[in-house]
Write an enzyme that holds these catalytic residues in place. Structure first.
Site, PDB file in Angstrom:
ATOM      1  N   ALA A 158      19.977  40.796  35.814  1.00 42.94           N
ATOM      2  CA  ALA A 158      19.096  40.136  34.849  1.00 42.94           C
ATOM      3  C   ALA A 158      19.503  40.322  33.378  1.00 42.94           C
ATOM      4  O   ALA A 158      19.667  39.334  32.654  1.00 42.94           O
ATOM      5  CB  ALA A 158      17.659  40.601  35.090  1.00 42.94           C
ATOM      6  N   ARG A 179      19.593  29.779  36.511  1.00 41.52           N
ATOM      7  CA  ARG A 179      18.959  30.513  37.630  1.00 41.52           C
ATOM      8  C   ARG A 179      17.475  30.696  37.277  1.00 41.52           C
ATOM      9  O   ARG A 179      17.148  30.885  36.100  1.00 41.52           O
ATOM     10  CB  ARG A 179      19.621  31.891  37.867  1.00 41.52           C
ATOM     11  CG  ARG A 179      21.021  31.811  38.463  1.00 41.52           C
ATOM     12  CD  ARG A 179      21.553  33.194  38.830  1.00 41.52           C
ATOM     13  NE  ARG A 179      21.019  33.684  40.096  1.00 41.52           N
ATOM     14  CZ  ARG A 179      21.187  34.939  40.534  1.00 41.52           C
ATOM     15  NH1 ARG A 179      21.844  35.823  39.785  1.00 41.52           N
ATOM     16  NH2 ARG A 179      20.700  35.309  41.696  1.00 41.52           N
ATOM     17  N   GLN A 190      26.097  43.114  46.682  1.00 38.46           N
ATOM     18  CA  GLN A 190      26.188  43.724  45.345  1.00 38.46           C
ATOM     19  C   GLN A 190      26.194  45.252  45.424  1.00 38.46           C
ATOM     20  O   GLN A 190      26.787  45.918  44.573  1.00 38.46           O
ATOM     21  CB  GLN A 190      25.009  43.260  44.470  1.00 38.46           C
ATOM     22  CG  GLN A 190      25.076  41.814  44.009  1.00 38.46           C
ATOM     23  CD  GLN A 190      24.372  40.873  44.970  1.00 38.46           C
ATOM     24  OE1 GLN A 190      24.300  41.131  46.169  1.00 38.46           O
ATOM     25  NE2 GLN A 190      23.869  39.762  44.454  1.00 38.46           N
ATOM     26  N   ASP A 199      14.113  41.803  38.248  1.00 36.41           N
ATOM     27  CA  ASP A 199      14.463  40.509  37.654  1.00 36.41           C
ATOM     28  C   ASP A 199      13.302  39.890  36.893  1.00 36.41           C
ATOM     29  O   ASP A 199      13.501  39.134  35.947  1.00 36.41           O
ATOM     30  CB  ASP A 199      14.964  39.542  38.733  1.00 36.41           C
ATOM     31  CG  ASP A 199      16.341  39.950  39.189  1.00 36.41           C
ATOM     32  OD1 ASP A 199      16.438  40.826  40.066  1.00 36.41           O
ATOM     33  OD2 ASP A 199      17.331  39.438  38.627  1.00 36.41           O
ATOM     34  N   ASN A 246      12.767  41.510  42.652  1.00 40.07           N
ATOM     35  CA  ASN A 246      14.114  42.093  42.606  1.00 40.07           C
ATOM     36  C   ASN A 246      14.857  41.578  43.837  1.00 40.07           C
ATOM     37  O   ASN A 246      14.301  40.872  44.692  1.00 40.07           O
ATOM     38  CB  ASN A 246      14.043  43.627  42.566  1.00 40.07           C
ATOM     39  CG  ASN A 246      15.400  44.252  42.237  1.00 40.07           C
ATOM     40  OD1 ASN A 246      16.061  43.854  41.267  1.00 40.07           O
ATOM     41  ND2 ASN A 246      15.836  45.201  43.032  1.00 40.07           N
ATOM     42  N   LYS A 247      16.103  41.951  43.938  1.00 44.47           N
ATOM     43  CA  LYS A 247      16.979  41.459  45.009  1.00 44.47           C
ATOM     44  C   LYS A 247      16.323  41.548  46.385  1.00 44.47           C
ATOM     45  O   LYS A 247      15.689  42.551  46.709  1.00 44.47           O
ATOM     46  CB  LYS A 247      18.291  42.259  44.964  1.00 44.47           C
ATOM     47  CG  LYS A 247      19.316  41.941  46.036  1.00 44.47           C
ATOM     48  CD  LYS A 247      19.703  40.480  46.079  1.00 44.47           C
ATOM     49  CE  LYS A 247      20.146  39.932  44.754  1.00 44.47           C
ATOM     50  NZ  LYS A 247      20.232  38.444  44.719  1.00 44.47           N
TER      51      LYS A 247
HETATM   52  O1  MRU Z   1      21.380  37.991  42.297  1.00 45.93           O
HETATM   53  P1  MRU Z   1      21.692  39.110  41.367  1.00 45.93           P
HETATM   54  O2  MRU Z   1      22.902  39.886  41.743  1.00 45.93           O
HETATM   55  O3  MRU Z   1      21.731  38.638  39.918  1.00 45.93           O
HETATM   56  O4  MRU Z   1      20.441  40.094  41.495  1.00 45.93           O
HETATM   57  C1  MRU Z   1      20.428  41.242  40.703  1.00 45.93           C
HETATM   58  C2  MRU Z   1      19.269  42.130  40.951  1.00 45.93           C
HETATM   59  O5  MRU Z   1      18.408  41.856  41.750  1.00 45.93           O
HETATM   60  C3  MRU Z   1      19.186  43.373  40.101  1.00 45.93           C
HETATM   61  O6  MRU Z   1      18.555  44.410  40.800  1.00 45.93           O
HETATM   62  C4  MRU Z   1      18.355  43.050  38.843  1.00 45.93           C
HETATM   63  O7  MRU Z   1      18.844  41.900  38.203  1.00 45.93           O
HETATM   64  C5  MRU Z   1      18.339  44.174  37.893  1.00 45.93           C
HETATM   65  S1  MRU Z   1      19.881  44.374  37.045  1.00 45.93           S
HETATM   66  C6  MRU Z   1      19.687  45.711  36.007  1.00 45.93           C
END
Ligand code: MRU
Length: 346
Positions: free
Chosen positions: A54, A89, A185, A226, A236-237
């Site tokens: 994010a 996004r 990730q 996020d 979040n993810k």
């Molecule tokens: O789809 P992504 O890789 O952008 O998702 C990222 C996440 O869910 C992270 O946990 C979140 O953005 C926090 S980053 C400090």
């Protein structure tokens, strides 16, 4: 510093007349430094997750708007370009937040404001790391999901930044890392960042998280965010909710770390958070290798929402916000985003 430690990777930077970034899709196999020299490339890098996380998306978008300003002499063209970046996004609110701040920049100051957003994130991450490190045990195992280190914030990292700081301060931690299907990730990025920081880490498949909490004596879970609604509900993810439920079942604290810019003060609950759904292809194959029958029906939400009641504390640059979040989070609306941290570190 032990000779095996390596400096953190810089996710994004301004590169003369383009936006530089590490193509995170290629890690850990290759460390590719790329340039986005037009708005199409900026949008595509965000949408394809070449740049992700994010806060990093927000900083990259800010530089992208500065680029768009330099390339569009007409205001309509500039506004259209910024709108395209803003909608690359949907879930991470840092993207819209950064673009909106860039659109309010005085004429001629866009690159300066983008640089300011980036510098602020470094100070914010430092404040989050120092505060959050206090929450972690002096010794023990912890678990995280996805990637929240320097690659995800363009600075020091949030949740992983806390772990890095606690490790640096002498806490004897062992980090369990969910691989984070479907784009890995955790496996591809967090494992790299943990290794570079010298943090002992063990990779697990997402389905092993609950059993790992049970069998490995995990002291707490810590993740990023996020978008956070004012009642503490946190997007979040995908897989974060399952980890939070497993943490609640085993009665260990589940922490979220995020800057104020990740809080959406317009939202009363997580039900209002838009959840990105990504392509079936991400689940049916990885790296071009099929992982399912090619026509399999697929549901691929990129994020889930963890209810605030499962979260023991939200670490921000203003300190740890504890339940009830409907008291503590709206209070942050009146605090300056980022500017505080810049002043604090000056
Ligand atoms: O789809 P992504 O890789 O952008 O998702 C990222 C996440 O869910 C992270 O946990 C979140 O953005 C926090 S980053 C400090």
């Amino acid at each position: 510093m032990s000779p095996r430690l390596q400096p953190a990777l810089h996710a994004v930077w301004w590169d003369s007349d383009a936006v530089g970034y590490i193509d995170q899709r290629r890690l850990p196999l290759e460390l590719i430094r790329a340039r986005a020299s037009g708005v199409d490339e900026v949008v595509s890098a965000i949408a394809s997750l070449a740049v992700r996380g994010a806060p990093a998306i927000g900083i990259f978008a800010a530089y992208g708007v500065a680029l768009a300003r330099a390339q569009h002499t007409d205001d309509d063209g500039f506004r259209g370009a910024a709108a395209r970046i803003r909608s690359a996004r949907p879930t991470a609110v840092n993207l819209a937040w950064a673009v909106d701040r860039m659109m309010a920049a005085p004429e001629g100051a866009h690159l300066d404001v983008a640089r300011e957003i980036h510098a602020e994130q470094r100070a914010i991450d430092r404040a989050i790391a120092l505060t959050g490190a206090e929450l972690l045990p002096a010794e023990g195992s912890i678990i995280t999901h996805c990637n929240t280190g320097p690659l995800a914030t363009g600075a020091g990292g949030t949740a992983l930044g806390i772990v890095i700081e606690a490790h640096r301060a002498g806490k004897r931690l062992h980090l369990y890392v969910d691989e984070t299907r479907p784009l890995l990730q955790g496996a591809r990025l967090t494992m790299v960042e943990a290794e570079r920081a010298g943090i002992p880490a063990t990779l697990i498949v997402d389905g092993a998280a609950a059993a790992t909490i049970e069998r490995k004596g995990i002291a707490c879970a810590i993740v990023g965010a996020d978008r956070i609604a004012t009642n503490g509900d946190t997007a979040n993810k995908i897989g974060t909710l399952g980890l939070a439920l497993a943490a609640a079942h085993h009665r260990i604290p589940f922490y979220v770390a995020a800057p104020r810019s990740t809080i959406d003060f317009a939202l009363r609950s997580g039900e209002e958070i838009p959840i990105e759904e990504r392509s079936a292809g991400e689940v049916r194959a990885f790296g071009g290798v099929p992982t399912a029958p090619t026509q399999s029906d697929v549901y691929n939400p990129a994020f889930d929402v963890t209810p605030g009641r499962l979260i023991a504390g939200i670490v921000t640059e203003y300190g740890v916000v504890r339940p009830p979040y409907t008291d503590g989070l709206p209070d942050l609306a009146s605090r300056p985003s980022g500017a505080f941290a810049l002043r604090a570190s000056a």
